[in-house]
Design an enzyme around this catalytic site. Structure first.
Site, short mmCIF file in Angstrom:
data_model
loop_
_atom_site.label_atom_id
_atom_site.label_comp_id
_atom_site.label_asym_id
_atom_site.label_seq_id
_atom_site.Cartn_x
_atom_site.Cartn_y
_atom_site.Cartn_z
N GLY A 53 0.85 -1.18 0.00
CA GLY A 53 0.00 0.00 0.00
C GLY A 53 0.88 1.23 0.00
O GLY A 53 2.03 1.17 0.44
N GLN A 71 2.90 10.15 1.09
CA GLN A 71 4.20 9.48 1.19
C GLN A 71 5.10 9.77 -0.02
O GLN A 71 6.30 9.54 0.05
CB GLN A 71 4.02 7.96 1.33
CG GLN A 71 3.39 7.56 2.65
CD GLN A 71 3.28 6.06 2.76
OE1 GLN A 71 2.32 5.46 2.29
NE2 GLN A 71 4.28 5.43 3.35
N HIS A 91 -4.34 1.17 7.57
CA HIS A 91 -3.00 1.78 7.63
C HIS A 91 -2.90 2.93 6.62
O HIS A 91 -2.44 4.02 6.97
CB HIS A 91 -1.95 0.69 7.35
CG HIS A 91 -0.53 1.16 7.32
ND1 HIS A 91 0.43 0.69 8.18
CD2 HIS A 91 0.10 2.05 6.51
CE1 HIS A 91 1.59 1.29 7.91
NE2 HIS A 91 1.41 2.13 6.89
N GLU A 92 -3.35 2.68 5.39
CA GLU A 92 -3.25 3.72 4.36
C GLU A 92 -4.21 4.87 4.64
O GLU A 92 -3.89 6.04 4.44
CB GLU A 92 -3.51 3.14 2.97
CG GLU A 92 -2.53 2.05 2.53
CD GLU A 92 -1.08 2.40 2.76
OE1 GLU A 92 -0.71 3.59 2.64
OE2 GLU A 92 -0.30 1.50 3.09
N CYS A 123 6.18 0.19 7.42
CA CYS A 123 5.74 1.30 6.58
C CYS A 123 6.92 1.77 5.74
O CYS A 123 8.04 1.86 6.25
CB CYS A 123 5.24 2.44 7.47
SG CYS A 123 4.69 3.89 6.57
N LEU A 124 6.68 2.04 4.47
CA LEU A 124 7.77 2.48 3.59
C LEU A 124 8.38 3.80 4.06
O LEU A 124 9.52 4.11 3.74
CB LEU A 124 7.29 2.61 2.14
CG LEU A 124 6.93 1.29 1.45
CD1 LEU A 124 6.37 1.56 0.06
CD2 LEU A 124 8.12 0.36 1.37
N HIS A 179 -2.74 7.37 6.93
CA HIS A 179 -1.78 8.28 6.31
C HIS A 179 -2.46 9.56 5.82
O HIS A 179 -1.86 10.64 5.83
CB HIS A 179 -1.09 7.62 5.11
CG HIS A 179 0.12 6.80 5.47
ND1 HIS A 179 1.22 7.33 6.09
CD2 HIS A 179 0.40 5.49 5.28
CE1 HIS A 179 2.13 6.37 6.27
NE2 HIS A 179 1.65 5.24 5.79
NI NI Z 1 2.62 3.42 5.76
#
Ligand code: NI
Length: 183
Positions: free
Chosen positions: A51, A56, A142-143, A100-101, A146
């Site tokens: 995701g 991000q 999670h997304e 998380c990236l 963000h």
């Molecule tokens: Ni994340």
């Protein structure tokens, strides 16, 4: 309309202020936005994510893409884009490890709602709705977070977070003022 080819965009790292902003709703899907969605999708796959949310990669708008199962053997890429999503928590509680990236090398166990409904638009402007549980529901939550400037580490209690605080501090200190990761 021709499908746009995405390009890789650097992922913003913890400490970058854009990750803490509440993202703005999308008003219209134009050419520029279509290109952005192609970039978001390609960057998610290139970075081995399941995701990725618009903030991000530096755009504070309410869009994310998910594909929770693409790395499974025999699975095909099946990106789902959600624009201006609305999340409805349904029932249950589930705890699982997340990463998380934007938080490289940081992992932690997060409690989330087990079953959800999420509604929004896809990249064509069509209404979509998913009623789901398990990993898919977790990635969506999670997304969605963000888009409200929330990171998964915010859900981890201070006590449990002690071990990752040092990593967070390090990430923060290597992220420059203007938000480009220099570490
Ligand atoms: Ni994340």
């Amino acid at each position: 309309m021709k499908k746009k080819k995405g390009k890789l965009i650097p992922v913003r790292i913890y400490g970058d202020k854009i990750l803490r902003k509440r993202a703005e709703p999308v008003r219209k899907i134009d050419d520029e936005l279509e290109q952005f969605i192609a970039d978001l999708t390609l960057t998610m796959y290139e970075k081995d994510g399941v995701g990725l949310a618009a903030p991000q990669i530096g755009k504070s708008v309410r869009i994310f893409v998910v594909d929770p199962f693409w790395f499974n053997e025999e699975a095909k890429k099946d990106p789902r884009v959600l624009i201006n999503p609305e999340l409805i928590a349904l029932e249950g509680e589930a705890e699982a490890e997340e990463g998380c990236l934007s938080l490289p090398d940081v992992f932690g166990s997060v409690k989330r709602v087990e079953k959800i409904i999420i509604r929004g638009m896809n990249e064509k402007g069509e209404k979509v709705e998913y009623k789901t549980g398990g990993l898919f529901a977790r990635v969506l939550q999670h997304e969605y977070d963000h888009l409200d400037g929330i990171l998964f580490v915010d859900h981890i209690s201070k006590l449990k977070k002690i071990s990752i605080l040092r990593k967070l501090k390090k990430l923060e200190s290597t992220t420059s003022e203007n938000g480009v990761n220099i570490g």
